[in-house]
Design a protein around this motif. Structure first.
Motif, mmCIF file in Angstrom:
data_model
loop_
_atom_site.group_PDB
_atom_site.id
_atom_site.type_symbol
_atom_site.label_atom_id
_atom_site.label_comp_id
_atom_site.label_asym_id
_atom_site.label_seq_id
_atom_site.Cartn_x
_atom_site.Cartn_y
_atom_site.Cartn_z
ATOM 1 N N SER A 463 43.849 38.952 34.367
ATOM 2 C CA SER A 463 42.784 39.693 35.049
ATOM 3 C C SER A 463 42.324 38.972 36.315
ATOM 4 N N ASN A 464 42.157 39.748 37.365
ATOM 5 C CA ASN A 464 41.468 39.280 38.566
ATOM 6 C C ASN A 464 39.978 39.501 38.286
ATOM 7 N N TYR A 467 37.084 42.012 39.488
ATOM 8 C CA TYR A 467 36.998 43.468 39.328
ATOM 9 C C TYR A 467 35.731 43.891 38.609
ATOM 10 N N GLY A 479 39.671 36.186 41.110
ATOM 11 C CA GLY A 479 41.008 35.719 40.813
ATOM 12 C C GLY A 479 41.152 35.229 39.396
ATOM 13 N N ASN A 480 42.183 34.415 39.177
ATOM 14 C CA ASN A 480 42.377 33.796 37.875
ATOM 15 C C ASN A 480 43.172 32.507 38.026
ATOM 16 N N HIS A 542 37.467 30.309 34.425
ATOM 17 C CA HIS A 542 38.423 31.323 33.992
ATOM 18 C C HIS A 542 39.108 30.957 32.671
ATOM 19 N N LYS A 549 47.170 36.093 30.088
ATOM 20 C CA LYS A 549 47.351 35.242 31.262
ATOM 21 C C LYS A 549 48.162 33.978 30.995
ATOM 22 N N LYS A 632 46.550 28.840 40.358
ATOM 23 C CA LYS A 632 45.979 30.187 40.459
ATOM 24 C C LYS A 632 47.066 31.190 40.795
ATOM 25 N N ASN A 633 46.893 32.408 40.300
ATOM 26 C CA ASN A 633 47.820 33.477 40.646
ATOM 27 C C ASN A 633 47.690 33.780 42.136
ATOM 28 N N ALA A 636 46.032 37.733 43.773
ATOM 29 C CA ALA A 636 44.709 38.316 43.540
ATOM 30 C C ALA A 636 44.033 38.664 44.857
ATOM 31 N N GLN A 647 44.458 43.643 37.727
ATOM 32 C CA GLN A 647 45.277 42.671 37.018
ATOM 33 C C GLN A 647 46.499 42.321 37.850
ATOM 34 N N LEU A 648 47.145 41.203 37.492
ATOM 35 C CA LEU A 648 48.032 40.555 38.446
ATOM 36 C C LEU A 648 49.492 40.499 38.029
#
Length: 801
Positions: A463-464, A467, A479-480, A542, A549, A632-633, A636, A647-648
């Motif tokens: 999940s970002n 949102y 972000g995540n 996070h 994730k 981090k992803n 995002a 979501q990523l």
């Protein structure tokens, strides 16, 4: 971003069904759950509201406090004086709520008083001595009740029972509707259900009087955010809370909501001389341990005569019960799967979060996506029927094609990879689709009602977190990411410590596989501490086990920390062997010369230099072999109503079911069930298969059995497993699985989400199959669960489930 061949030096473990390392201790009964911890504790119990809606006029705890063995009592008004209100994340209307009921109760089971005593028996006796004077108020139970103009207000300060009402439009909707040949509109109702992990919530809270600090042990699955929430509520600095998560017996999202209980248990612990322990009962869990919301969803598709879907409009009304922290998020997260697997270029979504006197909601497995995929996959079947198309054919005509990847949905969600048409083709072949269509007609002549159901779905992950705040404004989180520490010990073995936690997903095994292939060793030489301790674990806000994730940011952190460790080992080995790093390789627990494997140094000798013979280290290299990294992803987006990704990563699957429905009893029997799943590169196919099947069983439970039923007075009628039914192995199909691998370009290993997909796609597969079976009776499926009673009533009277 590193390439896969740069990350893994061998492929001996990753991609193989390595046997799970962590299972032995649990099978032998050696797991260390909260209730197993050898801590001298007092015991806490909670007095809960018997009313769904009432003002609290008076609380008298004097008789309870006078009972021998009772040590402390905390009431809702006390909690309100000593803590800050529960912070909302998605809603836009004001709503003041505390972690314990203060001025009024808003659902049956809401905590009103907490008692600590020498043992649980005394504490339970004390509850009966507490007198609470209530002024009952009219309950607001269903969505329609809450939306009436004269409805009693759950939160008076909001001025409405709708705490979030937003409209978001993306793409050229006007042109899509002009181009459409027909508009098809339907209404669906999603019921209220939940998860029931084997271990309910469990908390021990201790207080250090010397510095007014706390130590908490809890089976919380998102300790990063819970730590923030607890400290904010108590008004303390973060260094004054040590948060420990031991072994946990399942989560499924339900253990994201422990933190309000931690807050008032900390207040209780402040009053006594030992930590206090509270273990949730199963009835407490079903009553107030959080649910997925029930919902009314209206969907409209603008369609061409050839079956091409041009636009989707949705009005989503969620019954979020009465917990303001999570109210509103179920509607927003639907944007992760709003268009499903389909190339739909214009969307409109009207979102409403309604509060009622039902129990609180939290992010149950799938979080809104099961409803979204159920609705859109039911609609695709409905459109196919109206146009005279086969359900498979209309999907083929609308799928996002492989050459369109990465595909951006109208709202900004990025589907990174996948071959949706091929996934469906495989499922149709595996289930023998054409053969069953013929058999269905033959069986009907014999009075046997057989149906075939297809569901194609997206399984998003990571999940970002921004949102949540899409409608509200500037987010607290964005972000995540996750953190990891990877270290080599004195004998050359490796240990991993994550900022996340494990609730049964097999993190120890999969992490060992990845680290082993990065260092050229056996997974047996890699260990992992799955317990979190905020004093030493590299956690972030996070951090936690949620939203699938782990395969992304959790392993990303492990990989980056392992790379740092590997790079340092090469520098030390280069110095020891007198060779350039480029002429060295990893193999069998050694770093050796590429041209002469006899010239090598084992990991244990490298560790000896790093930890003991530090004067022999090369210049500029610090002692020790332990590295920390955060990852981090990379995709995002910042929150924006015009372009955002919820979501990523995005796996996909097709579920195909064949059922037979007994028209006399209403029973549904599975004849065949097929799943074709694509979660990118698989680290451990055995674990993936277990998660796919497990999540599908969860979805079948939601489709056929599980439902929280409230009466008109707001009383929950399903508070035991006698009333809240769960699927049993005897009634489940034998699942047939096939896998595809479309690597994700945005994760380090090309992996995607796995763990929720079956709970997302299975609902519509079952519903489509049942409606197909009951087509001779003209029965339509517009709600869940599909219970025998509803089936029989639909056949004989209503024609609708």
């Amino acid at each position: 971003m590193m390439k896969l061949e740069e990350i893994l030096v061998t492929r001996n473990s990753v991609g193989k069904p390595v046997q799970r390392k962590e299972d032995v201790k649990f099978v032998m009964g050696k797991g260390a759950y909260v209730d197993d911890l050898d801590i001298d504790c007092h015991h806490a119990v909670i007095l809960r509201s018997p009313f769904p809606h009432a003002r609290i006029l008076k609380i008298d705890t004097s008789k309870a406090e006078a009972l021998d063995g009772v040590l402390a009592v905390v009431t809702g008004p006390e909690v309100a004086q000593q803590t800050k209100p529960v912070p909302p994340r998605a809603i836009t209307k004001p709503a003041r709520q505390y972690v314990m009921a203060a001025e009024k109760v808003r659902y049956v089971g809401e905590p009103v008083v907490a008692v600590a005593a020498r043992d649980r028996y005394i504490a339970e006796d004390a509850l009966e001595l507490i007198h609470v004077e209530y002024e009952p108020l009219p309950p607001v139970v269903e969505i329609d009740d809450a939306l009436r103009d004269d409805a009693p207000l759950i939160f008076e300060e909001a001025g409405s029972n709708v705490l979030l009402h937003d409209r978001l439009e993306h793409g050229n909707l006007e042109d899509a509707y002009k181009e459409a040949d027909l508009i098809i509109k339907e209404q669906f109702r999603m019921h209220r259900y939940s998860s029931t992990p084997l271990e309910p919530w469990a908390i021990i809270a201790g207080h250090e009087k010397a510095d007014d600090s706390f130590v908490v042990w809890a089976n919380d699955q998102q300790p990063g955010r819970s730590t923030v929430n607890v400290c904010n509520a108590l008004g303390i600095s973060h260094y004054r809370l040590r948060f420990i998560v031991p072994d946990s017996g399942g989560g499924f999202g339900i253990k994201l909501a422990l933190w309000p209980y931690i807050v008032f248990l900390c207040l209780l612990a402040r009053k006594v001389d030992k930590p206090v322990k509270w273990i949730q009962t199963r009835t407490e869990h079903l009553l107030a341990g959080t649910h997925a919301p029930d919902a009314h969803v209206e969907v409209e598709l603008a369609v061409k005569k050839d079956g091409k879907i041009l636009a989707l409009s949705m009005k989503d009304i969620e019954n979020d019960g009465s917990f303001v922290h999570t109210s509103g998020i179920y509607g927003l997260i639907k944007f992760a799967t709003l268009v499903g697997c389909y190339d739909i270029r214009a969307t409109r979504a009207e979102l409403m979060s309604v509060v009622t006197n039902k129990g609180p909601t939290v992010q149950n497995r799938g979080v809104g996506k099961p409803t979204m995929i159920f609705v859109i996959e039911r609609m695709v079947d409905i459109v196919a029927k109206k146009l005279g198309l086969d359900p498979s054919e209309i999907r083929f005509r609308n799928f996002v094609r492989p050459e369109q990847m990465p595909y951006t949905t109208p709202s900004g969600e990025i589907y990174e990879s996948g071959n949706y048409p091929e996934c469906l083709r495989k499922a149709l072949d595996l289930i023998h689709y054409e053969d069953w269509k013929k058999q269905k007609e033959e069986r009907k002549k014999q009075g046997r009602y057989t149906g075939i159901g297809i569901s194609a779905g997206i399984e998003p992950g990571t999940s970002n977190l921004g949102y949540y705040y899409t409608s509200r404004g500037v987010p607290e989180y964005m972000g995540n990411a996750e953190g990891a520490i990877v270290g080599m010990d004195y004998d050359g073995n490796v240990n991993v410590l994550l900022g996340s936690v494990d609730t049964g997903q097999g993190h120890v095994t999969t992490t060992a596989q990845v680290v082993a292939d990065m260092l050229g060793i056996s997974p047996d030489r890699v260990s992992m501490n799955t317990q979190l301790d905020s004093l030493i674990s590299p956690f972030l806000g996070h951090s936690g086990a949620y939203s699938n994730k782990f395969n992304d940011v959790d392993l990303g952190a492990v990989i980056m920390a392992t790379k740092k460790l590997r790079d340092k080992m090469f520098r030390i080995a280069s110095h020891m062997l007198g060779l350039p790093e480029g002429e060295l390789r990893l193999k069998d627990g050694k770093i050796s010369a590429v041209k002469d494997e006899a010239k090598a140094v084992p990991f244990s000798e490298i560790a000896s230099l790093a930890y003991k013979k530090i004067l022999l280290l090369p210049e500029g290299v610090e002692p020790g072999l332990k590295e920390i990294a955060y990852y981090k992803n990379p995709v995002a987006k910042l929150p924006s109503k015009t372009d955002f990704n919820v979501q990523l990563t995005h796996s996909n699957s097709v579920h195909a079911a064949v059922v037979e429905v007994d028209a006399e009893s209403g029973a549904v029997q599975f004849l065949k069930y097929v799943i074709v799943h694509d979660c990118g590169n698989q680290i451990n196919p055995g674990i993936v298969e277990g998660m796919v099947i497990g999540s599908t069983v969860h979805g079948i439970g939601a489709a056929l059995y599980e439902e929280f039923v409230y009466n008109e007075d707001g009383q929950l009628l399903s508070t035991t497993f006698m009333d809240y039914l769960k699927p049993l192995s005897i009634g489940l199909p034998r699942f047939e699985l096939a896998h595809m691998e479309s690597p994700c370009p945005y994760t380090l290993l090309g992996t995607k989400a796995v763990g929720e997909g079956g709970a997302i796609g299975s609902l519509a597969a079952v519903a489509n199959a049942v409606e197909d079976a009951l087509s001779p009776f003209g029965v339509r499926v517009r709600s869940l669960p599909i219970t025998p009673e509803k089936v029989v009533r639909a056949i004989r009277e209503t024609r609708e489930i």
